[in-house]
Design a protein around this motif. Sequence first.
Motif, PDB file in Angstrom:
ATOM      1  N   ASP A 194     -85.443   7.700 -66.776  1.00 23.37           N
ATOM      2  CA  ASP A 194     -86.438   7.108 -67.670  1.00 23.37           C
ATOM      3  C   ASP A 194     -86.836   5.704 -67.228  1.00 23.37           C
ATOM      4  N   GLU A 195     -85.873   4.924 -66.794  1.00 24.38           N
ATOM      5  CA  GLU A 195     -86.177   3.556 -66.367  1.00 24.38           C
ATOM      6  C   GLU A 195     -87.003   3.547 -65.091  1.00 24.38           C
ATOM      7  N   MET A 196     -86.710   4.489 -64.200  1.00 23.04           N
ATOM      8  CA  MET A 196     -87.509   4.561 -62.965  1.00 23.04           C
ATOM      9  C   MET A 196     -88.938   4.934 -63.302  1.00 23.04           C
ATOM     10  N   MET A 197     -89.100   5.896 -64.207  1.00 22.38           N
ATOM     11  CA  MET A 197     -90.456   6.301 -64.572  1.00 22.38           C
ATOM     12  C   MET A 197     -91.176   5.188 -65.305  1.00 22.38           C
ATOM     13  N   ALA A 198     -90.450   4.434 -66.111  1.00 23.16           N
ATOM     14  CA  ALA A 198     -91.073   3.309 -66.813  1.00 23.16           C
ATOM     15  C   ALA A 198     -91.521   2.242 -65.823  1.00 23.16           C
ATOM     16  N   GLU A 199     -90.703   2.012 -64.812  1.00 24.43           N
ATOM     17  CA  GLU A 199     -91.041   1.017 -63.794  1.00 24.43           C
ATOM     18  C   GLU A 199     -92.273   1.455 -63.008  1.00 24.43           C
ATOM     19  N   ILE A 200     -92.333   2.743 -62.687  1.00 24.65           N
ATOM     20  CA  ILE A 200     -93.483   3.281 -61.945  1.00 24.65           C
ATOM     21  C   ILE A 200     -94.768   3.055 -62.750  1.00 24.65           C
ATOM     22  N   LYS A 201     -94.668   3.265 -64.039  1.00 24.93           N
ATOM     23  CA  LYS A 201     -95.840   3.093 -64.904  1.00 24.93           C
ATOM     24  C   LYS A 201     -96.189   1.612 -65.038  1.00 24.93           C
ATOM     25  N   GLU A 202     -95.172   0.796 -65.242  1.00 24.49           N
ATOM     26  CA  GLU A 202     -95.395  -0.639 -65.486  1.00 24.49           C
ATOM     27  C   GLU A 202     -96.015  -1.331 -64.267  1.00 24.49           C
ATOM     28  N   GLN A 203     -95.502  -1.013 -63.097  1.00 22.18           N
ATOM     29  CA  GLN A 203     -95.971  -1.686 -61.873  1.00 22.18           C
ATOM     30  C   GLN A 203     -97.108  -0.926 -61.199  1.00 22.18           C
ATOM     31  N   GLN A 204     -97.536   0.163 -61.816  1.00 22.83           N
ATOM     32  CA  GLN A 204     -98.626   0.997 -61.266  1.00 22.83           C
ATOM     33  C   GLN A 204     -98.320   1.379 -59.815  1.00 22.83           C
ATOM     34  N   ILE A 205     -97.178   1.987 -59.667  1.00 24.25           N
ATOM     35  CA  ILE A 205     -96.675   2.325 -58.334  1.00 24.25           C
ATOM     36  C   ILE A 205     -97.469   3.485 -57.741  1.00 24.25           C
ATOM     37  N   ASP A 206     -97.842   3.333 -56.485  1.00 24.23           N
ATOM     38  CA  ASP A 206     -98.565   4.393 -55.783  1.00 24.23           C
ATOM     39  C   ASP A 206     -97.627   5.292 -55.000  1.00 24.23           C
ATOM     40  N   LEU A 207     -96.500   4.711 -54.543  1.00 21.69           N
ATOM     41  CA  LEU A 207     -95.561   5.487 -53.741  1.00 21.69           C
ATOM     42  C   LEU A 207     -94.135   5.116 -54.101  1.00 21.69           C
ATOM     43  N   LEU A 208     -93.343   6.133 -54.431  1.00 24.92           N
ATOM     44  CA  LEU A 208     -91.921   5.943 -54.720  1.00 24.92           C
ATOM     45  C   LEU A 208     -91.128   6.376 -53.489  1.00 24.92           C
ATOM     46  N   VAL A 209     -90.235   5.518 -53.036  1.00 26.39           N
ATOM     47  CA  VAL A 209     -89.388   5.851 -51.882  1.00 26.39           C
ATOM     48  C   VAL A 209     -87.962   6.024 -52.383  1.00 26.39           C
ATOM     49  N   ILE A 210     -87.395   7.217 -52.169  1.00 27.55           N
ATOM     50  CA  ILE A 210     -86.028   7.467 -52.647  1.00 27.55           C
ATOM     51  C   ILE A 210     -85.215   8.214 -51.596  1.00 27.55           C
ATOM     52  N   GLY A 211     -83.908   8.120 -51.720  1.00 29.03           N
ATOM     53  CA  GLY A 211     -83.022   8.808 -50.804  1.00 29.03           C
ATOM     54  C   GLY A 211     -82.857  10.259 -51.214  1.00 29.03           C
ATOM     55  N   SER A 212     -82.556  11.088 -50.246  1.00 29.64           N
ATOM     56  CA  SER A 212     -82.333  12.499 -50.505  1.00 29.64           C
ATOM     57  C   SER A 212     -80.985  12.710 -51.193  1.00 29.64           C
ATOM     58  N   HIS A 213     -80.880  13.793 -51.941  1.00 28.55           N
ATOM     59  CA  HIS A 213     -79.606  14.125 -52.592  1.00 28.55           C
ATOM     60  C   HIS A 213     -78.532  14.435 -51.543  1.00 28.55           C
ATOM     61  N   HIS A 214     -78.955  15.147 -50.489  1.00 30.02           N
ATOM     62  CA  HIS A 214     -77.993  15.523 -49.453  1.00 30.02           C
ATOM     63  C   HIS A 214     -78.031  14.477 -48.359  1.00 30.02           C
ATOM     64  N   GLN A 215     -76.991  13.682 -48.296  1.00 30.27           N
ATOM     65  CA  GLN A 215     -76.925  12.629 -47.285  1.00 30.27           C
ATOM     66  C   GLN A 215     -76.043  13.089 -46.127  1.00 30.27           C
ATOM     67  N   PRO A 216     -76.353  12.655 -44.922  1.00 30.81           N
ATOM     68  CA  PRO A 216     -75.536  13.047 -43.763  1.00 30.81           C
ATOM     69  C   PRO A 216     -74.081  12.657 -43.987  1.00 30.81           C
ATOM     70  N   GLY A 217     -73.207  13.596 -43.707  1.00 34.36           N
ATOM     71  CA  GLY A 217     -71.778  13.302 -43.828  1.00 34.36           C
ATOM     72  C   GLY A 217     -71.225  13.459 -45.229  1.00 34.36           C
ATOM     73  N   GLN A 218     -72.076  13.749 -46.184  1.00 34.43           N
ATOM     74  CA  GLN A 218     -71.585  13.879 -47.569  1.00 34.43           C
ATOM     75  C   GLN A 218     -70.913  15.234 -47.746  1.00 34.43           C
ATOM     76  N   ARG A 219     -69.767  15.226 -48.419  1.00 39.42           N
ATOM     77  CA  ARG A 219     -69.041  16.472 -48.630  1.00 39.42           C
ATOM     78  C   ARG A 219     -69.810  17.389 -49.577  1.00 39.42           C
ATOM     79  N   ARG A 220     -69.690  18.695 -49.308  1.00 38.74           N
ATOM     80  CA  ARG A 220     -70.417  19.692 -50.102  1.00 38.74           C
ATOM     81  C   ARG A 220     -70.000  19.652 -51.562  1.00 38.74           C
ATOM     82  N   LEU A 221     -68.714  19.455 -51.776  1.00 39.95           N
ATOM     83  CA  LEU A 221     -68.198  19.436 -53.152  1.00 39.95           C
ATOM     84  C   LEU A 221     -68.844  18.296 -53.936  1.00 39.95           C
ATOM     85  N   LEU A 222     -68.969  17.153 -53.276  1.00 40.17           N
ATOM     86  CA  LEU A 222     -69.579  16.003 -53.933  1.00 40.17           C
ATOM     87  C   LEU A 222     -71.056  16.270 -54.221  1.00 40.17           C
TER      88      LEU A 222
END
Lengths: 356, 286
Positions: free
Chosen positions: B236-264
């Motif tokens: 919710d806070e990220m979406m509020a920030e996107i709206k407040e700052q009139q963001i054109d592009l959101l840059v985020i990391g992927s859920h699956h990161q290199p080296g991350q264990r499958r269980l995690l």
Amino acid sequence: MSRISLWVDWTRRIFLAVASVSLFIFALMLVKNGAAPMAPFIRNKLSVDSPASALGFGWLGAMLALSGSPIAAAALSLQEAGVLSVEETYGMIAGTRLGASFIVLLIGLIYMRRGKSRHLSLGVGLLSLLVTQTTYILVIPLGAGLLTLFSRGGNNAQASIKGIEKTSSVINMLLDPVINIISTYLPEGIILIVGMVCIVFSLRLFDKVIPELDLQRTQLSLLHRLLFRPWVAILIGMAITTLTMSVSVSLALLVPLSVRGYIRRENAIPYVMGANITTFIDTLAAASLIGSAGGLLAVGSQMLATFITALLILLFFRHYERFIERLLELTGENKFTLGVYISLIFLVPFLLIWLG
Amino acid sequence: MNQPINPIHILFYIDPSQASLSAAAFLRLFTFPPGSHCTLLGVTHTGQANARLTSQFDRITAALSDEFILHKEIAGGDPFAVITRYAQKQQFDLVALGDPPGTYGSPFYPWFLHSQQLSERLASSPVKPLLISRATKPRLNNILFGSSGEEPARRTLEIGAKLLSNTGARVFILHVMSQLAFENSRFSDDLYYNAEAAIKSSSREGVHLSKAIEILTQAGIKSQAVPRLRHGLVLDEMMAEIKEQQIDLLVIGSHHQPGQRRLLSLMLEDVTHDLVSEVQCSVLVI
């Protein structure tokens, strides 16, 4: 830890476990014996004569005892003593969940008055209370429905509890002579009070049996930093509380995992939902030990209803999360709304007793 | 995926919709290094181009020919499988596609009734970096980097900054603090801080934001990144920030990161997928 000290530690724990369980059973029998003659007082003077009033009674009792478990255990004894029906026992046990976390609100208020925290909404205590109370809006009617369904199971339900009744008859055989002696020297009201005190003491004793869980080495240490999937956090809450049998103790176990003593909201909400399911393990065990078929039905219905409610909430979890967040802001940030909320917590159980 | 230095090679998935045209216009705003390549990939049931796809290829070629060295590919089958296969077969620095309006947003109905769009499926796959264009009008004035404060965020910042270094857009770096204190005795002022106060007091979040600004600057972001710290539910806070700052592009990391264990990966919430499903702006998943 050396092997010898490990043996000593485990021997101590086993001894404490046996002692606390024995004392617990003894206390339940005391409450049962003390409560039976007090049935007219409880039902007429205190007006605990319906499921709704029993709900209010359990609620108030848990708030006064600062814990739900002793009152839930007492509800079983009252049911066995014939003071409460199965439905009323269910209501009283449900009420203990609504009043159990009141202590955290009380402590939070004290801190607010001392100026040590500006917003109660930033604490897990209020969140835990709100999660429990909102889930119970569905749990109570659902559990009541399940109880009716299982009660109609009739002979099947009774047959399946035969084994437990055999155990309880052995326990009765051992304890009845002692209780009879006590009954000759103490009035019923005092026996009831002594029984309640023994319940509280035995539960405290049992807390010392729980081994120290080295959660630092597990993934649980990430609960304060990363977002877990809601179903994972529910399972974690269920698993931890199966051991601790208390929502507040389960939450307390997580404190050392975070240097700052924090947990993410998104993890705390489902964790408490899961903890609310297995927090009844001790009450379920108590019902088994005293051979209370009605008690088993009441507690079992409650646990199943809480579990089903958690599953239903998972379907709309984001919306539920937002709802709790708004309630948290509304309740905890403004002294007026906090005052209204606390007033309701006290008023509602009284209304239930009066109008129920 | 290569970390882009120069020039870069983009895989651009094209369909006959307006979204692909808008995505092409959006890509032009990135100002990629000269000599960069772009493979235009169209997917049909038969593997043969139809009239609509052919004219779309022509339109997009006209839009991008002065920016990229273009290549055209037509394949048959499921777009998700085709894109994944291409991305695995060849090293692309960026995979891009356009998302039609109405395929994203926050539905009331339960998650299991929501059929996954191509962009959502790709966001949960190893195809990265992934640019999901939702720009109805080509505009890249404000970029928001979402950061968890964990080690993988460093990689997101570095790669994202290198891809966006020439845009001239205003850059924000946001961390959301959704923590609550277990005990009242543990309340600390960092639960109330804004970004400036957090940085000044060197709280955990403040140190992270300072380091993030440093990484963005070193990776080539020319404008001064603005640190932001919000308190509440992460999504919710990220979406509020996107709206407040009139963001054109959101840059985020992927859920699956290199080296991350499958269980995690299984235990942790896929915040990336949640954001891709809900936000209205374009998204770059690293």
